[in-house]
Design a protein around this motif. Structure first.
Motif, PDB file in Angstrom:
ATOM      1  N   GLU A   1      25.070  25.257  53.109  1.00  0.00           N
ATOM      2  CA  GLU A   1      24.926  25.486  54.551  1.00  0.00           C
ATOM      3  C   GLU A   1      24.513  24.231  55.301  1.00  0.00           C
TER       4      GLU A   1
ATOM      5  N   SER B   1      27.834  21.215  54.907  1.00  0.00           N
ATOM      6  CA  SER B   1      29.175  21.766  54.731  1.00  0.00           C
ATOM      7  C   SER B   1      30.246  20.807  55.225  1.00  0.00           C
TER       8      SER B   1
ATOM      9  N   ARG C   1      36.186  25.954  53.863  1.00  0.00           N
ATOM     10  CA  ARG C   1      34.836  25.429  54.050  1.00  0.00           C
ATOM     11  C   ARG C   1      34.229  25.174  52.680  1.00  0.00           C
ATOM     12  N   ARG C   2      33.600  24.026  52.501  1.00  0.00           N
ATOM     13  CA  ARG C   2      32.994  23.683  51.227  1.00  0.00           C
ATOM     14  C   ARG C   2      31.567  23.193  51.426  1.00  0.00           C
TER      15      ARG C   2
END
Length: 229
Positions: A187, A190, A183-184
């Motif tokens: 929030e 993403s 995950r990159r």
């Protein structure tokens, strides 16, 4: 005087094609008035109605595609909607329905650009909404969508996850497994990377703005591998 009568006839013909007759004709006039004309003639122009029409167009189109394509992900629906209501699509409809010659422009502009025509179409939709309410606007926009094959007669496709699972199960194999592996981003923005694995060594990976979208893309990649083999 002759020009005024000719324009009235053109406006009546356009409303027949539109499938809606305005109770307040001034709204239609405003929808067909570009700011260049308004600046020279101290008239109301169409930007506010365009703002309204854009929102109504998006709502009606979204509801139609949501019902027509139950297997499509959010991303797929968004991309399809963008194609249906893009500048070129709206400008083509303006040409087909005699709207372009009705646009009031400043003296320095010889003919409307595609962008001007598209803006006027949205303004007309906004004017219909203002004049007749949501159901009237929905009817007009639905007729516009009827001219677009993807909205008028959609191909009811299975989503790639369902298609892949049915294909594997038809070969006596278990359903594929999806696993979030990375995950990159922050929030609120993403990106997710999902890995797919299945019996027989089938594997694929894909990124997406949501886990669901990444799974769809991984399933599509896996299907392409199967088709190539």
């Amino acid at each position: 005087m002759k020009d005024d009568k000719r324009r009235e006839e053109q406006l009546r013909a356009f409303q027949l094609k539109l499938g809606y007759e305005f109770k307040n004709a001034e709204l239609l006039t405003e929808a067909l008035t570009h700011s260049s004309y308004a600046n020279e003639n101290n008239a109301a122009y169409n930007e506010r109605l365009e703002f309204l029409g854009d929102a109504v167009l998006e709502l009606v189109t979204s509801a139609r595609l949501f019902a027509a394509y139950p297997g499509f992900s959010e991303g797929e629906l968004t991309r399809l909607r963008a194609r249906l209501v893009c500048k070129n699509s709206l400008s083509d409809w303006a040409s087909d329905n005699g709207l372009k010659p009705l646009i009031r422009l400043g003296k320095s502009i010889k003919s409307p650009t595609d962008s001007m025509a598209a803006d006027c179409v949205e303004a007309v939709f906004g004017a219909v909404f203002s004049d007749g309410g949501y159901e009237a606007a929905r009817g007009v926009i639905s007729r516009f969508l009827d001219t677009k094959g993807e909205a008028a007669a959609p191909v009811m496709e299975k989503d790639p996850k369902t298609e892949l699972q049915e294909l594997l199960q038809g070969e006596g194999k278990t359903a594929p497994v999806y696993k979030l592996i990375e995950r990159r981003g922050p929030e609120h923005a993403s990106s997710f990377k999902v890995a797919l694995s299945a019996e027989g060594g089938l594997a694929a990976e894909a990124w997406g703005p949501s886990i669901k979208e990444a799974e769809f893309k991984a399933a599509k990649a896996a299907l392409e591998k199967l088709r190539r083999s």
